[in-house]
Write a protein that holds these residues in place. Structure first.
Motif, PDB file in Angstrom:
ATOM      1  N   ALA A 191      11.165  21.638 -16.475  1.00 32.78           N
ATOM      2  CA  ALA A 191      10.014  20.729 -16.540  1.00 32.78           C
ATOM      3  C   ALA A 191       9.111  21.124 -17.717  1.00 32.78           C
ATOM      4  O   ALA A 191       8.591  20.258 -18.425  1.00 32.78           O
ATOM      5  N   LYS A 192       8.962  22.442 -17.914  1.00 33.83           N
ATOM      6  CA  LYS A 192       8.118  22.919 -19.029  1.00 33.83           C
ATOM      7  C   LYS A 192       8.682  22.472 -20.367  1.00 33.83           C
ATOM      8  O   LYS A 192       7.958  22.312 -21.339  1.00 33.83           O
ATOM      9  N   LEU A 193      10.004  22.292 -20.417  1.00 38.02           N
ATOM     10  CA  LEU A 193      10.660  21.851 -21.671  1.00 38.02           C
ATOM     11  C   LEU A 193      10.687  20.322 -21.739  1.00 38.02           C
ATOM     12  O   LEU A 193      11.315  19.736 -22.628  1.00 38.02           O
ATOM     13  N   GLY A 194      10.067  19.696 -20.754  1.00 35.17           N
ATOM     14  CA  GLY A 194      10.045  18.223 -20.733  1.00 35.17           C
ATOM     15  C   GLY A 194      11.365  17.638 -20.263  1.00 35.17           C
ATOM     16  O   GLY A 194      11.659  16.463 -20.503  1.00 35.17           O
ATOM     17  N   GLN A 195      12.197  18.476 -19.585  1.00 35.93           N
ATOM     18  CA  GLN A 195      13.506  17.982 -19.118  1.00 35.93           C
ATOM     19  C   GLN A 195      13.486  17.751 -17.618  1.00 35.93           C
ATOM     20  O   GLN A 195      12.774  18.437 -16.885  1.00 35.93           O
ATOM     21  N   LYS A 196      14.330  16.812 -17.171  1.00 35.63           N
ATOM     22  CA  LYS A 196      14.401  16.489 -15.739  1.00 35.63           C
ATOM     23  C   LYS A 196      15.593  17.166 -15.096  1.00 35.63           C
ATOM     24  O   LYS A 196      16.647  17.265 -15.711  1.00 35.63           O
ATOM     25  N   MET A 197      15.419  17.616 -13.884  1.00 31.06           N
ATOM     26  CA  MET A 197      16.569  18.126 -13.129  1.00 31.06           C
ATOM     27  C   MET A 197      16.402  17.653 -11.679  1.00 31.06           C
ATOM     28  O   MET A 197      15.341  17.818 -11.091  1.00 31.06           O
ATOM     29  N   MET A 198      17.435  17.039 -11.140  1.00 30.69           N
ATOM     30  CA  MET A 198      17.339  16.570  -9.756  1.00 30.69           C
ATOM     31  C   MET A 198      18.081  17.526  -8.839  1.00 30.69           C
ATOM     32  O   MET A 198      19.138  18.056  -9.207  1.00 30.69           O
ATOM     33  N   ILE A 199      17.538  17.721  -7.654  1.00 33.22           N
ATOM     34  CA  ILE A 199      18.177  18.607  -6.680  1.00 33.22           C
ATOM     35  C   ILE A 199      18.474  17.820  -5.404  1.00 33.22           C
ATOM     36  O   ILE A 199      17.589  17.169  -4.850  1.00 33.22           O
ATOM     37  N   ALA A 200      19.737  17.912  -4.967  1.00 28.54           N
ATOM     38  CA  ALA A 200      20.133  17.220  -3.733  1.00 28.54           C
ATOM     39  C   ALA A 200      20.696  18.240  -2.750  1.00 28.54           C
ATOM     40  O   ALA A 200      21.383  19.182  -3.152  1.00 28.54           O
ATOM     41  N   VAL A 201      20.407  18.050  -1.469  1.00 28.48           N
ATOM     42  CA  VAL A 201      21.046  18.870  -0.440  1.00 28.48           C
ATOM     43  C   VAL A 201      21.959  17.952   0.374  1.00 28.48           C
ATOM     44  O   VAL A 201      21.521  16.918   0.890  1.00 28.48           O
ATOM     45  N   ALA A 202      23.233  18.327   0.435  1.00 32.89           N
ATOM     46  CA  ALA A 202      24.238  17.514   1.121  1.00 32.89           C
ATOM     47  C   ALA A 202      24.918  18.374   2.191  1.00 32.89           C
ATOM     48  O   ALA A 202      24.585  19.543   2.367  1.00 32.89           O
ATOM     49  N   GLY A 203      25.872  17.783   2.897  1.00 28.72           N
ATOM     50  CA  GLY A 203      26.691  18.547   3.844  1.00 28.72           C
ATOM     51  C   GLY A 203      26.034  18.725   5.199  1.00 28.72           C
ATOM     52  O   GLY A 203      25.093  18.012   5.571  1.00 28.72           O
ATOM     53  N   CYS A 204      26.534  19.714   5.955  1.00 28.75           N
ATOM     54  CA  CYS A 204      26.188  19.807   7.374  1.00 28.75           C
ATOM     55  C   CYS A 204      24.790  20.368   7.627  1.00 28.75           C
ATOM     56  O   CYS A 204      24.173  20.032   8.641  1.00 28.75           O
ATOM     57  N   VAL A 205      24.256  21.222   6.730  1.00 31.11           N
ATOM     58  CA  VAL A 205      22.865  21.661   6.918  1.00 31.11           C
ATOM     59  C   VAL A 205      21.941  20.470   6.680  1.00 31.11           C
ATOM     60  O   VAL A 205      20.958  20.273   7.402  1.00 31.11           O
ATOM     61  N   ALA A 206      22.266  19.651   5.691  1.00 28.28           N
ATOM     62  CA  ALA A 206      21.479  18.444   5.428  1.00 28.28           C
ATOM     63  C   ALA A 206      21.459  17.567   6.676  1.00 28.28           C
ATOM     64  O   ALA A 206      20.409  17.085   7.105  1.00 28.28           O
ATOM     65  N   GLN A 207      22.635  17.396   7.292  1.00 28.60           N
ATOM     66  CA  GLN A 207      22.734  16.552   8.484  1.00 28.60           C
ATOM     67  C   GLN A 207      21.896  17.131   9.623  1.00 28.60           C
ATOM     68  O   GLN A 207      21.227  16.392  10.349  1.00 28.60           O
ATOM     69  N   ALA A 208      21.936  18.463   9.775  1.00 23.86           N
ATOM     70  CA  ALA A 208      21.240  19.100  10.895  1.00 23.86           C
ATOM     71  C   ALA A 208      19.737  19.198  10.658  1.00 23.86           C
ATOM     72  O   ALA A 208      18.945  19.033  11.584  1.00 23.86           O
ATOM     73  N   GLU A 209      19.331  19.466   9.430  1.00 20.79           N
ATOM     74  CA  GLU A 209      17.907  19.720   9.150  1.00 20.79           C
ATOM     75  C   GLU A 209      17.145  18.460   8.739  1.00 20.79           C
ATOM     76  O   GLU A 209      15.951  18.340   8.987  1.00 20.79           O
ATOM     77  N   GLY A 210      17.799  17.564   8.045  1.00 26.80           N
ATOM     78  CA  GLY A 210      17.198  16.287   7.646  1.00 26.80           C
ATOM     79  C   GLY A 210      15.882  16.429   6.906  1.00 26.80           C
ATOM     80  O   GLY A 210      15.763  17.206   5.957  1.00 26.80           O
ATOM     81  N   GLU A 211      14.872  15.691   7.374  1.00 27.37           N
ATOM     82  CA  GLU A 211      13.531  15.647   6.764  1.00 27.37           C
ATOM     83  C   GLU A 211      12.927  17.035   6.571  1.00 27.37           C
ATOM     84  O   GLU A 211      12.141  17.262   5.656  1.00 27.37           O
ATOM     85  N   GLU A 212      13.284  17.937   7.492  1.00 29.88           N
ATOM     86  CA  GLU A 212      12.722  19.282   7.463  1.00 29.88           C
ATOM     87  C   GLU A 212      12.922  19.936   6.082  1.00 29.88           C
ATOM     88  O   GLU A 212      12.076  20.706   5.617  1.00 29.88           O
TER      89      GLU A 212
END
Ligand code: 5AD
Ligand code: SF4
Length: 454
Positions: free
Chosen positions: A73-94
């Motif tokens: 971000a400091k370099l003015g660049q974007k990076m997206m982070i996604a969480v997938a898989g079974c922890v994503a399914q179990a934890e969701g919004e958390e």
């Protein structure tokens, strides 16, 4: 301009398969895979929830990703982070609550929606997609890709209705579902056309497969395997993971009659004690499991077996554990996975009386010592004999490649660098508990390099 995609995969082979397919979904959007998170435009953590500390591991990794995201971000660049898989399914919004820098969360049944999710994430909507959709993701995934001369994964069944009392899979992966045989066959042909010569059929309960067959009837896994064996160029067929309750006669026969079907079966038993098996809701006894092993050896004498074991399941006594050791001695495994029981939130066993950690540790050590000695004995039994090996990747030493034997052993083959992606005959010269070493039976064979899997 191409965008960089980094997927970090945890856990089982189904997750590895899902990660590959996420890459396939994202390729038309210009995403190309890279080896690490540095410089990646999109990082996906494809997570596993099956055993202990799964959530902590994910949050730990997310902490590291946050540092990278801030640096960019400091370099003015974007990076997206996604969480997938079974922890994503179990934890969701958390996940978004605890790690607000995460851009999107999606479960194992929704990654075909990645293009849509990315758009929402770009609009800062932080999508969380956890539905088990009525329409299966498989119907939306692009064509399979494969590396020439490789072993490929192909999902044929997903989810589980068995509800073993220790397991999160029925909650994170959803109800059992089998894909239509015609779809599986089409994808298998695509994989073989692109150079795969081995296919591992995947499913959480793969031997419960009951997909719609070409003849309108429901097909068993054995019927599917027989149809796959008709595909020219497909040299090896495997399947995992199986449940003892679904081990049918026709599958045992297929092992005897279909030469492409490898003589190796991963058949988890979890415990050798009937009392524990009952508390686990496995719905089979130790004796029934042994009958299956013996019948399979009757169908094909060189069958080798691996299994999964849990020690320290709630209420497991020393006598129960001894029953597990006795079962292992009786079966004689070529390899196996063993774990300390880990309470999973929301599963029945998490509410039962727990075994102390020190007892679990001691039992695991004893079991693993026995399993390692069996794996070593199995591997050593191959020294001096020959076997077929599919050479897949670079070894540690110059000129050496590593491949798989019919029994899933890793085989390090000297002077084979020219033969990547080919099936070769190897004489085994050395063995340890974890791998074999060997040399080409016809040294200097250069093979026809245009034709993979020769
Ligand atoms: N604790 C420990 N091991 C587990 N497994 C599944 N759930 C748990 C748990 N709660 C193991 C089983 C299964 C393998 C994939 O993981 O042995 O077969
Ligand atoms: Fe989990 Fe049991 Fe289903 Fe295997 S059969 S996925 S251990 S619930």
């Amino acid at each position: 301009m191409s965008k960089k995609l980094y997927i970090k995969t945890y856990g089982c082979q189904m997750n590895a398969y899902d990660s590959t397919r996420m890459g396939d979904v994202l390729a038309p959007l210009g995403y190309a895979p890279v080896e690490g998170p540095l410089e990646a435009d999109l990082v996906i953590l494809n997570t596993c929830h099956i055993r202990e500390k799964a959530e902590e591991k994910v949050y730990g990794e997310l902490g590291r990703m946050r540092v990278e995201k801030e640096r960019r971000a400091k370099l003015g660049q974007k990076m997206m982070i996604a969480v997938a898989g079974c922890v994503a399914q179990a934890e969701g919004e958390e996940i978004i609550k605890r790690a607000p820098f995460v851009d999107m969360v999606f479960g194992p049944q929704s990654y075909h929606k990645l293009p849509e999710l990315l758009e929402k994430a770009a609009a800062r909507e932080k999508p969380v997609e956890l539905e088990f959709p009525q329409v299966q993701k498989f119907d939306f995934l692009p064509e399979e890709t494969a590396t020439p001369g490789s072993a490929a994964f192909l999902a044929v069944q997903e989810g589980c209705d068995k509800f073993c009392t220790f397991c999160v899979v029925p909650y994170t992966r959803g109800a059992e579902y089998s894909r239509a045989a015609a779809d599986v066959l089409r994808e298998a042909r695509q994989l073989v056309d692109k150079g795969a010569c081995e296919i591992m059929l995947l499913g959480q309960n793969v031997n419960a497969y009951h997909g719609a067959g070409a003849d309108g009837e429901s097909w068993s896994l054995a019927q599917l395997i027989r149809a796959l064996a008709e595909i020219p160029g497909l040299k090896r067929i495997r399947y995992t993971t199986s449940h003892p309750r679904d081990m049918r006669e026709d599958l045992m026969e297929a092992h005897a009659q279909v030469p492409q079907l490898m003589p190796y079966l991963h058949l988890p038993v979890q415990s050798g004690s009937d009392r524990v098996l009952k508390a686990m809701n496995r719905k089979h006894t130790a004796a029934e499991y042994i009958v299956i092993i013996e019948s399979m050896r009757g169908s094909r004498a060189d069958m080798a077996f691996s299994g999964d074991f849990i020690v320290g399941f709630p209420g497991e006594t020393e006598a129960d554990f001894e029953d597990t050791m006795a079962l292992v001695r009786h079966v004689g495994y070529a390899g196996a996975y063993s774990f300390k029981y880990s309470p999973r939130p929301g599963t029945p066993a998490a509410e039962m009386e727990q075994v102390p950690e020190a007892v679990k540790d001691a039992r695991l050590q004893r079991l693993q010592a026995l399993l390692v000695s069996q794996a070593k004995a199995f591997n050593e039994s191959w020294v001096g004999r020959e076997m077929e090996v599919l050479l897949e990747r670079d070894g540690k030493y110059e000129g050496q490649l590593v491949g798989r034997s019919p029994y899933m052993q890793a085989v390090h083959v000297r002077d084979s660098a020219q033969l990547r992606g080919q099936m070769v005959r190897v004489k085994i010269t050395g063995a340890s508990a974890s791998s074999l070493t060997g040399e080409l039976v016809i040294p200097g064979l250069s093979g026809d390099l245009e034709r993979e899997c020769a």
